[in-house]
Design an enzyme around this catalytic site. Structure first.
Site, PDB file in Angstrom:
ATOM      1  N   GLU A 140       0.833  -1.203   0.000  1.00 58.10           N
ATOM      2  CA  GLU A 140       0.000   0.000   0.000  1.00 58.10           C
ATOM      3  C   GLU A 140       0.871   1.259   0.000  1.00 58.10           C
ATOM      4  OE1 GLU A 140      -3.458  -0.065  -0.251  1.00 58.10           O
ATOM      5  OE2 GLU A 140      -2.874  -2.135  -0.693  1.00 58.10           O
ATOM      6  N   TRP A 187     -15.281  10.649 -14.305  1.00 56.80           N
ATOM      7  CA  TRP A 187     -14.531  10.376 -13.072  1.00 56.80           C
ATOM      8  C   TRP A 187     -14.060  11.666 -12.393  1.00 56.80           C
ATOM      9  CZ3 TRP A 187      -9.525  12.181 -13.010  1.00 56.80           C
ATOM     10  CH2 TRP A 187      -8.901  12.404 -14.249  1.00 56.80           C
ATOM     11  N   TRP A 200       2.153   1.674  -3.533  1.00 60.62           N
ATOM     12  CA  TRP A 200       1.150   2.337  -4.379  1.00 60.62           C
ATOM     13  C   TRP A 200       1.239   3.851  -4.209  1.00 60.62           C
ATOM     14  CZ3 TRP A 200      -1.735   1.062  -8.379  1.00 60.62           C
ATOM     15  CH2 TRP A 200      -2.129  -0.256  -8.576  1.00 60.62           C
ATOM     16  N   TRP A 233     -19.618  10.645 -21.666  1.00 58.20           N
ATOM     17  CA  TRP A 233     -20.242  10.523 -20.353  1.00 58.20           C
ATOM     18  C   TRP A 233     -21.681  11.035 -20.395  1.00 58.20           C
ATOM     19  CZ3 TRP A 233     -17.189   7.692 -17.495  1.00 58.20           C
ATOM     20  CH2 TRP A 233     -15.802   7.797 -17.614  1.00 58.20           C
ATOM     21  N   TRP A 264      -9.245   7.146  -8.802  1.00 60.56           N
ATOM     22  CA  TRP A 264     -10.384   7.414  -9.688  1.00 60.56           C
ATOM     23  C   TRP A 264     -10.100   6.999 -11.129  1.00 60.56           C
ATOM     24  CZ3 TRP A 264     -15.368   8.312  -9.163  1.00 60.56           C
ATOM     25  CH2 TRP A 264     -15.834   8.608  -7.886  1.00 60.56           C
ATOM     26  N   ASN A 291     -11.199   1.987   2.137  1.00 56.21           N
ATOM     27  CA  ASN A 291     -10.626   1.926   0.792  1.00 56.21           C
ATOM     28  C   ASN A 291     -11.380   0.985  -0.144  1.00 56.21           C
ATOM     29  OD1 ASN A 291      -8.435   2.724  -1.077  1.00 56.21           O
ATOM     30  ND2 ASN A 291      -7.972   0.539  -1.020  1.00 56.21           N
TER      31      ASN A 291
END
Length: 438
Positions: free
Chosen positions: A262, A346, A265, A293, A369, A328
């Protein structure tokens, strides 16, 4: 110490601690008296609609903590509220400054801000040193064999873990040099009221990681109802009130690769933002900017309020709206629902999270996102669409999390799903396929 002697100023931003702070260490080693500086940046704060923003309250709390720590050493922190260039012009007039030290930031605004300050200091023959602190690896420390930035996480993470040794995890021994702090009277710290903000008065998460959490992290981290299933340290990492090196070392010593991943990331998204700054406003994969969209404002409002008719989605959004934080796993579910089920850009969701999250961090928020939308660095195909019902059954099997945040879920007044999953999934796949085939 001589009052007229030039000072070394340490400009704190995302590193609100005296322990293991790279810029502070360099300043303390400079041989000059050292004074930390913090600026409540009006460029950022003036754009906040919510005057009870938890992040501002947290900053005031932590700056006061530093103020008190330094006062015990008969020193101080200079705290100002204003636009950075104007503040630094005032500081240059008020103090004899030999050099300024700061830790690097990777956001577009931060880079532009630091360049402007660097140019201003140079005009006055004042040095400006910046270095790495909030990441384990940054800039060009993790590159492919062709000396280019990684754009896929898995190979990046392999090299990250391979390179992670004691050298990179060693703390800066700032405490050994605390005698270098400028001996002066404490200066006042602006209050929330001074900046036109009001307190929420909710407790913030603790800044420690229990060993029991690390022991069980891989098994429990995806279950939002479980107590201590995640560390909730993201807010402390965001503002640097804990050391990334200390935390990484603790995880490595516990042989907890899941937790370390994590943190990996986090580094990865920092370097994506650093090397590919267009992601701040556009898709990492440019062709995804052509997605048609639907962007239905009424549907977006229902998503924001947690009234979609999908309990796990609604629970997540209500948790976010209530405490400024969301688990999360549920962040992934709610984001996927907005992008895929509702076909809403997004960037709308990213901006809403940016307003609400107490741990908001541009690089991680943007990366998450874009992962959900399929437009980012992730190698998974665009037809990955989370089924909210199945996600709830898997990660909230007893309905504990949902019932905590959506107590009316089993009553007659809970709304029906605003969109049917199978239809919405196919609509999303067709829309993406049509765009990407062009």
């Amino acid at each position: 110490m001589n009052e007229s002697e030039p000072l070394s100023l340490v400009w704190l931003r995302r590193d609100l601690r005296l322990h293991d702070n790279a810029a502070l260490y360099c300043a303390l080693k400079s041989g000059r008296p050292v004074v930390p500086v913090f600026i409540f940046d009006r460029t950022i704060l003036d754009d906040l609609d919510d005057r009870t923003d938890r992040r501002v309250e947290f900053l005031v709390q932590e700056v006061n903590r530093l103020h008190n720590e330094l006062a015990k050493m008969e020193s101080t922190i200079i705290v100002r509220y204003g636009h950075p260039v104007e503040v630094w012009k005032e500081l240059i007039e008020q103090y004899s400054i030999g050099e300024v030290f700061a830790n690097r930031d990777y956001e577009v605004y931060a880079k532009e801000r630091d360049k402007a300050i660097g140019d201003l200091l140079k005009e006055h023959n004042i040095g400006f040193q910046t270095g790495k602190d909030q990441t384990i690896f940054d800039q060009d420390e993790i590159l492919t064999g062709k000396k280019t930035p990684y754009t896929v996480f898995t190979p990046y993470s392999r090299k990250w873990h391979d390179k992670l040794d004691t050298f990179y995890l060693k703390s800066y021994p700032t405490e050994e040099y605390f005698g270098q702090f400028w001996q002066t009277k404490p200066t006042p710290v602006p209050t929330l009221t001074d900046m036109d903000f009001q307190p929420v008065k909710e407790p913030f998460p603790p800044r420690t990681v229990p060993d029991t959490l690390l022991d069980n992290y891989a098994k429990t981290r995806d279950f939002p109802a479980l107590p201590e299933s995640t560390s909730e340290l993201s807010m402390h990492l965001r503002f640097g009130t804990i050391s990334i090196r200390d935390l990484s070392r603790q995880a490595k010593e516990a042989s907890n690769k899941t937790f370390l991943n994590e943190l990996c990331w986090r580094d990865f998204y920092f370097q994506v933002l650093d090397h590919f700054p267009h992601v701040e406003k556009n898709s990492f994969r440019r062709q995804y900017d052509q997605i048609e969209w639907r962007n239905n404002e009424d549907e977006f409002d229902k998503w924001c309020r947690g009234e979609t008719g999908y309990p796990i989605v609604d629970a997540g959004m209500r948790q976010l709206n209530t405490i400024g934080w969301m688990h999360n796993r549920v962040r992934m579910i709610t984001a996927s629902f907005l992008c895929k089920h509702l076909l809403i850009d997004w960037r709308w969701g990213e901006a809403y999270f940016g307003k609400k999250l107490r741990d908001y961090d541009l690089s991680a928020n943007n990366g998450g996102w874009q992962w959900a939308a399929g437009s980012g660095t992730d190698a998974a195909p665009y037809f990955r669409v989370f089924n909210p019902t199945l996600q709830a059954k898997k990660f909230d099997p007893e309905n504990e999390y949902v019932e905590q945040w959506v107590p009316e879920v089993n009553k007659g007044d809970y709304p029906k799903p605003m969109v049917e999953h199978t239809m919405a999934r196919q609509r999303a796949i067709d829309t993406y396929k049509k765009t990407l085939a062009k």
